[in-house]
Scaffold this motif. Structure first.
Motif: not given
Length: 204
Positions: A144-145, A161-162, A167-168, A172-173
């Motif tokens: 995800v990063q 900050n996305h 970002a959600e 969570v991850l």
């Protein structure tokens, strides 16, 4: 060398490539992520199938009982080191894992001098499960990063900050990964105690 031992050996051979593909930033990240997922999946799946193959072919011996956990240590310490090096795994958890793994190897070596092999313990299997979950979540977070940073066109750390769904998911991850490493630390300590009790029974 039996088929089961060859599968076990593959984890040792492939483990350094996991670290390499995380740290080698000159390799495009998206194809690197695909390779990382393949390597991680094989290291974990092979740990499940080598024992089953050894038992089904009646090749369970003292060498395999020592070689399999050694390969587990190499593969899992390597991917944990990779995650710690990019700031996903807390260093204090990594140290606990290192102390436990090399402590168990030392206990097994002492028993081997007496001609005794200490097989897998229930605590060790539980610990291995927490390692796998933490590794899975960590690789998911890293994925995800990478995708978030590509969308923003800036560094890896900007994913938090996305706006929107990315970002959600990242949030969570990140939370689940942090919790998983606390569980890893607890399971690691309990597993060491389990092996230490068994060692005292066998070392006579």
């Amino acid at each position: 060398m039996s088929l089961a031992d060859k599968i076990t050996l593959s984890r040792i051979i492939l483990a350094p490539f996991f670290f390499f593909f995380i740290k080698a930033e000159f390799i495009p990240r998206q194809p690197a992520i695909v390779v990382l997922w393949i390597l991680f999946a094989w290291m974990e799946i092979s740990d499940l199938i080598d024992g089953k193959i050894a038992r089904s072919s009646n090749h369970v011996d003292s060498f395999g009982k020592l070689f399999d956990p050694f390969a587990d240590v190499i593969s899992r310490v390597t991917y944990f080191l990779a995650f710690a090096s990019i700031g996903i795994m807390p260093l204090w958890v990594f140290l606990i894992v290192m102390y436990r793994e090399f402590g168990i190897l030392f206990l097994r070596a002492l028993l081997a001098l007496k001609g005794t092999a200490m097989g897998a313990r229930p605590g060790g299997k539980l610990k291995a499960g927490t390692y796998m979950v933490a590794g899975l979540l960590s690789l998911g977070l890293y994925t995800v990063q990478i995708y978030a940073s590509n969308m923003n066109g800036v560094g890896f750390g900007s994913f938090a900050n996305h706006p929107g769904e990315m970002a959600e998911i990242a949030s969570v991850l990140h939370t689940l990964t942090s919790i998983s490493y606390v569980v890893v630390a607890i399971a690691t300590v309990l597993s060491f105690i389990d092996y230490l009790v068994q060692f005292k029974k066998l070392y006579k």
